[in-house]
Enzyme design. Structure first.
Site, PDB file in Angstrom:
ATOM      1  N   GLN A   1      21.139  58.177  17.226  1.00  0.00           N
ATOM      2  CA  GLN A   1      20.967  58.497  18.645  1.00  0.00           C
ATOM      3  C   GLN A   1      19.726  57.833  19.206  1.00  0.00           C
ATOM      4  O   GLN A   1      19.708  57.365  20.344  1.00  0.00           O
ATOM      5  CB  GLN A   1      20.884  60.013  18.842  1.00  0.00           C
ATOM      6  CG  GLN A   1      22.158  60.740  18.502  1.00  0.00           C
ATOM      7  CD  GLN A   1      23.370  60.132  19.192  1.00  0.00           C
ATOM      8  OE1 GLN A   1      23.488  60.161  20.412  1.00  0.00           O
ATOM      9  NE2 GLN A   1      24.277  59.552  18.407  1.00  0.00           N
TER      10      GLN A   1
ATOM     11  N   HIS B   1      46.806  88.996  58.903  1.00  0.00           N
ATOM     12  CA  HIS B   1      47.163  89.097  57.491  1.00  0.00           C
ATOM     13  C   HIS B   1      48.002  90.355  57.249  1.00  0.00           C
ATOM     14  O   HIS B   1      49.055  90.319  56.591  1.00  0.00           O
ATOM     15  CB  HIS B   1      45.891  89.186  56.623  1.00  0.00           C
ATOM     16  CG  HIS B   1      45.215  87.872  56.381  1.00  0.00           C
ATOM     17  ND1 HIS B   1      44.653  87.142  57.380  1.00  0.00           N
ATOM     18  CD2 HIS B   1      44.993  87.169  55.223  1.00  0.00           C
ATOM     19  CE1 HIS B   1      44.119  86.040  56.869  1.00  0.00           C
ATOM     20  NE2 HIS B   1      44.310  86.035  55.553  1.00  0.00           N
TER      21      HIS B   1
ATOM     22  N   ASP C   1      31.765  58.928  17.863  1.00  0.00           N
ATOM     23  CA  ASP C   1      31.536  57.972  18.946  1.00  0.00           C
ATOM     24  C   ASP C   1      32.693  56.997  19.095  1.00  0.00           C
ATOM     25  O   ASP C   1      32.956  56.512  20.201  1.00  0.00           O
ATOM     26  CB  ASP C   1      30.257  57.169  18.681  1.00  0.00           C
ATOM     27  CG  ASP C   1      29.019  57.856  19.213  1.00  0.00           C
ATOM     28  OD1 ASP C   1      29.153  58.861  19.935  1.00  0.00           O
ATOM     29  OD2 ASP C   1      27.908  57.384  18.896  1.00  0.00           O
TER      30      ASP C   1
ATOM     31  N   GLU D   1      24.027  67.714  22.850  1.00  0.00           N
ATOM     32  CA  GLU D   1      25.226  66.906  23.102  1.00  0.00           C
ATOM     33  C   GLU D   1      26.047  66.786  21.819  1.00  0.00           C
ATOM     34  O   GLU D   1      27.248  67.048  21.798  1.00  0.00           O
ATOM     35  CB  GLU D   1      24.799  65.528  23.601  1.00  0.00           C
ATOM     36  CG  GLU D   1      25.949  64.564  23.836  1.00  0.00           C
ATOM     37  CD  GLU D   1      25.473  63.160  24.142  1.00  0.00           C
ATOM     38  OE1 GLU D   1      26.299  62.357  24.611  1.00  0.00           O
ATOM     39  OE2 GLU D   1      24.285  62.850  23.893  1.00  0.00           O
ATOM     40  N   HIS D   2      25.408  66.347  20.750  1.00  0.00           N
ATOM     41  CA  HIS D   2      26.034  66.258  19.429  1.00  0.00           C
ATOM     42  C   HIS D   2      25.320  67.217  18.482  1.00  0.00           C
ATOM     43  O   HIS D   2      24.094  67.269  18.475  1.00  0.00           O
ATOM     44  CB  HIS D   2      25.901  64.848  18.846  1.00  0.00           C
ATOM     45  CG  HIS D   2      26.351  63.743  19.760  1.00  0.00           C
ATOM     46  ND1 HIS D   2      25.464  63.027  20.555  1.00  0.00           N
ATOM     47  CD2 HIS D   2      27.576  63.224  19.994  1.00  0.00           C
ATOM     48  CE1 HIS D   2      26.143  62.118  21.238  1.00  0.00           C
ATOM     49  NE2 HIS D   2      27.417  62.216  20.921  1.00  0.00           N
TER      50      HIS D   2
ATOM     51  N   HIS E   1      19.968  54.409  20.848  1.00  0.00           N
ATOM     52  CA  HIS E   1      20.637  54.268  22.141  1.00  0.00           C
ATOM     53  C   HIS E   1      19.642  53.927  23.243  1.00  0.00           C
ATOM     54  O   HIS E   1      19.892  53.070  24.090  1.00  0.00           O
ATOM     55  CB  HIS E   1      21.334  55.575  22.523  1.00  0.00           C
ATOM     56  CG  HIS E   1      22.746  55.671  22.047  1.00  0.00           C
ATOM     57  ND1 HIS E   1      23.744  54.830  22.478  1.00  0.00           N
ATOM     58  CD2 HIS E   1      23.338  56.533  21.192  1.00  0.00           C
ATOM     59  CE1 HIS E   1      24.882  55.158  21.895  1.00  0.00           C
ATOM     60  NE2 HIS E   1      24.666  56.193  21.104  1.00  0.00           N
TER      61      HIS E   1
END
Length: 432
Positions: free
Chosen positions: A259, A420, A361, A327-328, A262
């Site tokens: 990670q 109504h 991924d 996230e992961h 990235h």
């Protein structure tokens, strides 16, 4: 990597700092992005061309310059190495099979009275997919966005991706051909989001926009939400790992770095019950950093946004990781499946030492477009659901109206909505 013990007095403050990892200065760029979006609304392609020249270092002359030809996509696909082509096809098949299992179904139920209730599931007409292309090109993101849209039944798919210096990644073009995407445009950043949200002479207005991007893309998605639907506001990538004494330090280290490489803003956090493992991982991280092609990016990420937390129990580790909501999330323990029930918040959960995050991924099947920055507490991974909408179905029989109509009229009367109330009472009188 810094090691923090949960029993230390300063731990609370350090942990709270980790929870702020996903903060983006959206307010700081809102004025810029709002201006770009307004230009596109007013000038359409004219604004797009000017913005591309400003940010991507090339100047489209004609509207057609914004388009990627189907021929160039096919040429890129045909030029692929056969092994890589096979790998992409395998990824496509696995992603498609997984998302087919996620498809909700329309349904109808008939009550004893003859009243029919149900739900109709329908795909949006047109989806806009943003595929990043800045520091690296991500053909895998194309597959992860296009395939669920196709499985959902979206008829028209629009892809926008930046083309710095008017160049596109050949593998991304090949993936477009594999996915049979016909409308691909060389537009990036907030400009792309505005073009898909409002429509231009060349790029059609879409119903939903999905796909990750930088802070300008995230801000633009936030600003156009309501004009179109969006998947989520995604920030920098991140990984959390829960590990015990059975974990292998080199596995943990390389997964943390997967990670970190990235983006400098990526977060890599290990929570373990074993201090010996914590120290071993720090050594392995340093050793492995020297082998990476993106060492400088990974090193900055690890040094500034990486951390190892040592807890006294696995339950404490899980509690902290649920608060982080990564996230992961990898679970590398003696019995990872036994911990699954206690995990509440994570975008994707990887169980066991043979399940590294990168397998998700690319090729496992589940989507890699995931909630970041703690938003896994309320967001889900990208799926077919993002490309679908649901309509309620109601068909009342006379008997059904007779059974529940009076209660309906009473509630309407109490709210002071006389039309109504009368709408229902007219039917009740005709039944009598």
């Amino acid at each position: 990597m810094k090691i923090i013990e949960s029993k230390q007095k300063a731990f609370k403050a350090e942990f709270e700092a980790l929870l702020e990892r996903g903060k983006m200065d959206i307010e700081g760029v809102t004025t810029i992005v709002s201006g770009l979006l307004k230009e596109i609304q007013e000038e359409k392609n004219g604004a797009l061309k000017r913005q591309i020249a400003q940010f991507d270092r090339w100047e489209p002359k004609a509207d057609s310059d914004l388009c990627v030809s189907k021929e160039s996509m096919k040429e890129a696909y045909d030029a692929l190495d056969s092994r890589l082509k096979d790998a992409l096809h395998l990824a496509y098949e696995r992603i498609e099979a997984y998302h087919q299992k996620l498809m909700p179904k329309s349904w109808m139920h008939t009550e004893e009275s003859g009243t029919i209730l149900g739900q109709k599931v329908t795909a949006v007409d047109r989806a806009g997919l943003y595929i990043p292309g800045g520091k690296a090109a991500y053909p895998s993101s194309l597959l992860m966005n296009v395939i669920p849209a196709k499985v959902a039944g979206v008829e028209e798919i629009v892809v926008c991706t930046p083309a710095p210096d008017n160049e596109l990644n050949a593998l991304l073009l090949a993936a477009c051909h594999l996915c049979q995407v016909e409308k691909v445009f060389k537009v990036g950043g907030a400009s792309a989001i505005g073009a898909m949200a409002y429509g231009t002479e060349t790029i059609p207005k879409v119903d939903v926009i999905t796909g990750p991007g930088n802070i300008f893309v995230a801000t633009a998605k936030k600003l156009v939400y309501g004009e179109v639907n969006i998947d989520m506001i995604a920030g920098p990538s991140e990984i959390g790992i829960i590990a015990d004494e059975t974990a292998r330090a080199e596995y943990i280290a390389i997964d943390l770095l997967s990670q970190a490489e990235h983006d400098e803003m990526a977060s890599s956090i290990l929570i373990t019950t074993d201090m010996q493992l914590a120290h071993a991982v720090t050594k392995e991280v340093e050793r492995l950093l020297l082998t990476l092609s993106r060492e400088s990016i990974a090193r900055k990420s690890i040094e500034e946004r990486g951390a190892i937390i040592v807890t006294e129990t696995l339950d404490e580790a899980i509690t902290l990781m649920n608060e982080i909501a990564p996230e992961h999330l990898e679970v590398v323990t003696k019995e990872p499946m036994a911990l699954l029930e206690k995990i509440k918040h994570a975008g994707a959960i990887f169980l066991g030492e043979n399940t590294p995050e990168p397998i998700g991924d690319y090729i496992a099947g589940p989507n890699h477009t995931l909630p970041t920055g703690g938003t896994a507490k309320f967001y889900s991974p990208l799926s077919v659901e993002n490309f679908l909408k649901k309509s309620s179905i109601i068909s009342m029989s006379q008997e059904g109206m007779a059974q529940i109509g009076e209660a309906c009229a009473l509630i309407a009367h109490t709210e002071g909505l006389t039309a109504h109330e009368e709408s229902v009472r007219m039917r009740l009188r005709d039944i009598d």
